[in-house]
Write a protein that holds these residues in place. Structure first.
Motif, PDB file in Angstrom:
ATOM      1  N   SER A   1       0.815  -1.215   0.000  1.00 50.89           N
ATOM      2  CA  SER A   1       0.000   0.000   0.000  1.00 50.89           C
ATOM      3  C   SER A   1       0.851   1.269   0.000  1.00 50.89           C
ATOM      4  N   ALA A   2       2.112   1.137   0.375  1.00 47.95           N
ATOM      5  CA  ALA A   2       3.006   2.294   0.333  1.00 47.95           C
ATOM      6  C   ALA A   2       3.256   2.770  -1.091  1.00 47.95           C
ATOM      7  N   ALA A   3       2.881   1.964  -2.080  1.00 47.67           N
ATOM      8  CA  ALA A   3       3.029   2.361  -3.481  1.00 47.67           C
ATOM      9  C   ALA A   3       1.913   3.292  -3.940  1.00 47.67           C
ATOM     10  N   PHE A   4       0.905   3.529  -3.101  1.00 53.68           N
ATOM     11  CA  PHE A   4      -0.210   4.392  -3.476  1.00 53.68           C
ATOM     12  C   PHE A   4       0.045   5.812  -2.970  1.00 53.68           C
ATOM     13  N   ASP A   5      -0.657   6.749  -3.558  1.00 52.13           N
ATOM     14  CA  ASP A   5      -0.524   8.142  -3.145  1.00 52.13           C
ATOM     15  C   ASP A   5      -0.939   8.292  -1.674  1.00 52.13           C
ATOM     16  N   ARG A   6      -0.028   8.814  -0.866  1.00 54.80           N
ATOM     17  CA  ARG A   6      -0.278   8.903   0.573  1.00 54.80           C
ATOM     18  C   ARG A   6      -1.467   9.814   0.892  1.00 54.80           C
ATOM     19  N   ALA A   7      -1.492  10.979   0.257  1.00 56.44           N
ATOM     20  CA  ALA A   7      -2.527  11.957   0.596  1.00 56.44           C
ATOM     21  C   ALA A   7      -3.893  11.569   0.049  1.00 56.44           C
ATOM     22  N   ILE A   8      -3.904  10.970  -1.153  1.00 62.52           N
ATOM     23  CA  ILE A   8      -5.180  10.720  -1.826  1.00 62.52           C
ATOM     24  C   ILE A   8      -5.717   9.324  -1.562  1.00 62.52           C
ATOM     25  N   GLU A   9      -4.819   8.323  -1.507  1.00 61.83           N
ATOM     26  CA  GLU A   9      -5.283   6.940  -1.515  1.00 61.83           C
ATOM     27  C   GLU A   9      -5.005   6.178  -0.214  1.00 61.83           C
ATOM     28  N   GLN A  10      -3.776   6.230   0.280  1.00 65.99           N
ATOM     29  CA  GLN A  10      -3.431   5.402   1.432  1.00 65.99           C
ATOM     30  C   GLN A  10      -4.345   5.661   2.630  1.00 65.99           C
TER      31      GLN A  10
ATOM     32  N   SER B   1      -8.158  -3.901  -4.131  1.00 63.77           N
ATOM     33  CA  SER B   1      -9.279  -2.973  -4.340  1.00 63.77           C
ATOM     34  C   SER B   1      -8.993  -2.016  -5.481  1.00 63.77           C
ATOM     35  N   GLN B   2      -7.724  -1.632  -5.654  1.00 66.18           N
ATOM     36  CA  GLN B   2      -7.370  -0.754  -6.765  1.00 66.18           C
ATOM     37  C   GLN B   2      -7.551  -1.470  -8.104  1.00 66.18           C
ATOM     38  N   TYR B   3      -7.051  -2.691  -8.174  1.00 67.27           N
ATOM     39  CA  TYR B   3      -7.182  -3.438  -9.426  1.00 67.27           C
ATOM     40  C   TYR B   3      -8.623  -3.853  -9.689  1.00 67.27           C
TER      41      TYR B   3
ATOM     42  N   VAL C   1      -4.708   6.230  -9.062  1.00 66.30           N
ATOM     43  CA  VAL C   1      -5.540   5.546 -10.050  1.00 66.30           C
ATOM     44  C   VAL C   1      -6.710   6.422 -10.495  1.00 66.30           C
ATOM     45  N   ALA C   2      -7.265   7.187  -9.579  1.00 71.48           N
ATOM     46  CA  ALA C   2      -8.465   7.971  -9.886  1.00 71.48           C
ATOM     47  C   ALA C   2      -8.231   9.006 -10.979  1.00 71.48           C
TER      48      ALA C   2
ATOM     49  N   GLU D   1       5.449  -4.070 -14.108  1.00 80.41           N
ATOM     50  CA  GLU D   1       4.822  -2.844 -13.624  1.00 80.41           C
ATOM     51  C   GLU D   1       5.044  -2.652 -12.134  1.00 80.41           C
ATOM     52  N   GLY D   2       5.007  -1.393 -11.698  1.00 82.25           N
ATOM     53  CA  GLY D   2       5.082  -1.073 -10.288  1.00 82.25           C
ATOM     54  C   GLY D   2       3.983  -0.103  -9.902  1.00 82.25           C
ATOM     55  N   GLY D   3       3.503  -0.191  -8.665  1.00 77.57           N
ATOM     56  CA  GLY D   3       2.329   0.577  -8.289  1.00 77.57           C
ATOM     57  C   GLY D   3       1.106  -0.094  -8.887  1.00 77.57           C
ATOM     58  N   VAL D   4       0.082   0.668  -9.164  1.00 74.25           N
ATOM     59  CA  VAL D   4      -1.107   0.119  -9.808  1.00 74.25           C
ATOM     60  C   VAL D   4      -1.031   0.396 -11.298  1.00 74.25           C
ATOM     61  N   ALA D   5      -1.125  -0.673 -12.091  1.00 69.37           N
ATOM     62  CA  ALA D   5      -1.039  -0.572 -13.550  1.00 69.37           C
ATOM     63  C   ALA D   5       0.229   0.176 -13.935  1.00 69.37           C
ATOM     64  N   ASP D   6       0.101   1.310 -14.620  1.00 67.21           N
ATOM     65  CA  ASP D   6       1.283   1.949 -15.194  1.00 67.21           C
ATOM     66  C   ASP D   6       1.817   3.121 -14.373  1.00 67.21           C
ATOM     67  N   ALA D   7       1.730   3.035 -13.038  1.00 67.75           N
ATOM     68  CA  ALA D   7       2.413   4.047 -12.231  1.00 67.75           C
ATOM     69  C   ALA D   7       3.886   4.092 -12.638  1.00 67.75           C
ATOM     70  N   VAL D   8       4.488   2.929 -12.837  1.00 72.25           N
ATOM     71  CA  VAL D   8       5.783   2.834 -13.515  1.00 72.25           C
ATOM     72  C   VAL D   8       5.804   1.500 -14.255  1.00 72.25           C
TER      73      VAL D   8
END
Length: 389
Positions: A126-135, A143-145, A246-247, A370-377
């Motif tokens: 979960s640390a791969a998600f945006d801290r302010a918006i998602e985590q 849930s993201q996928y 992701v949003a 891939e890293g993060g969700v889908a194409d974060a990288v």
């Protein structure tokens, strides 16, 4: 410029183990250098993909694994891009050899995910998600996928049964892979009846938690010839980072993956129709469908047909065989090692050492990690049997 090649590969098995990461690395190293000079005689730099220090409370993986490999006073770095870490390590090694900075580089990956249990792995990922918006909202990787899967099922003719068949195909492939975490067949009914994780994703739609280490030696064609070992050329490499949340993305168009793949194709001088086998990042079954489209193998909205034999897919599909290793879904997904495991599968397919899972006449492979969700990288590599001599 020197042509970078992969000249040796090795890994531990994938799964749950009591061994620490460094011991898994030793197993991988022993396989890769069996019959060859010591690593220190062939490599003068090292990159290691490692997703998180949370699992073993360990940073400094570059120094640690260089020491474990017998390398001293060489450049040694840990690279991080969540689940793309292994492919990033390979990409750095390829660029070093191509640019003439080093004649031999170890590209490695290691992850000891089970050390923290399921909760620890969930938190680390979960640390791969945006801290302010998602985590802070409590979202998880499934849930993201699931958001991507829901949207894909809404926009296309794909069904949950199609997603299940992707899992069935990859478990079947893993049966022939001695490195794989899972070695049992499943059917679509098993997938559909498995416990829900994040609808529409069920347990068998999701890649497992597991431990492993993997190693490749990236060097020059001349060194490979001197060693008398089979080699595959790295014809192209590409990478792209989309935004992290992701949003804020188109959830059924994996743009970053398309750009990374196209960059690798351009460097290799090929198009998607030339690819015989592809290892794509199927952390969830919907990922294989989406990446089949992003890589140019399938028409938009038809990537879910990846489980079908090439002759049964709709027009516009190439003849590519996907995830012959079993993919993340069944070979396993030990995060930092995943990108290197993809390269090992391609190496074995292209050198005729893949055993019962060999694709006859395979000459070109595409890897998408891939890293993060889908194409974060996203990192892509094209491997080919066309080694300059």
């Amino acid at each position: 410029m020197p042509q970078p090649v992969i000249a040796a590969v090795g890994s531990s098995s994938v799964g749950r183990t009591d061994l620490p990461g460094r011991d898994l690395f030793s197993i991988a190293l022993e396989e890769a250098f069996d019959g060859l000079p010591d690593p220190a005689a062939l490599a003068d730099a090292l990159y290691v993909g490692n997703q998180s220090e949370q699992y073993e409370h360990q940073i400094m993986h570059g120094t640690l694994l260089a020491e474990w490999a017998g390398l001293r006073n060489v450049p040694a770095e840990r690279v991080e891009g969540c689940a793309a870490a292994g492919a990033l390590a390979l990409r750095h090694a390829v660029k070093d050899v191509r640019n003439g900075d080093h004649e031999g580089v170890l590209a490695c990956g290691v992850e000891k995910m089970t050390a923290g249990g399921t909760g620890g792995a969930t938190d680390a990922l979960s640390a791969a998600f945006d801290r302010a918006i998602e985590q802070r909202s409590g979202v998880t990787a499934p849930s993201q996928y699931a958001l991507l899967a829901q949207r894909y099922l809404h926009e296309t003719d794909a069904t949950e049964t199609d997603m299940a068949e992707i899992a069935v195909k990859n478990h079947s492939n893993a049966l022939k892979n001695p490195r794989a975490q899972f070695s049992e067949t499943i059917d679509a009914e098993t997938v559909l009846d498995s416990p829900p994780v994040a609808p529409p994703l069920k347990l068998y739609d999701c890649a497992p938690v597991g431990d492993a280490a993997a190693v490749t030696l990236v060097t020059t064609a001349e060194v490979a010839d001197d060693l008398g070992v089979p080699a595959v050329a790295v014809g192209g490499t590409g990478a792209a980072a989309n935004n992290i949340a992701v949003a804020e993305r188109n959830m059924t168009e994996i743009e970053g993956a398309a750009i990374a793949a196209e960059t690798a194709y351009e460097q290799a001088g090929i198009g998607p129709e030339a690819v015989d086998i592809a290892e794509v990042h199927d952390a969830f079954t919907v990922s294989e469908a989406l990446l089949s489209e992003a890589a140019g193998f399938a028409p938009t909205g038809r990537g879910y047909q990846s489980y079908l034999p090439p002759e049964e897919r709709d027009g516009g599909w190439t003849d590519v065989e996907l995830n012959t290793s079993g993919g993340l879904k069944a070979r396993g997904h030990p995060i930092g090692a995943t990108g290197i495991l993809q390269a090992i599968e391609a190496y074995e397919q292209l050198t005729g050492t893949a055993g019962d899972r060999a694709v006859s006449g395979a000459e070109t492979a595409l890897l998408i990690n891939e890293g993060g969700v889908a194409d974060a990288v996203t990192v892509a590599h094209v491997l080919t049997t066309e080694v300059a001599r």
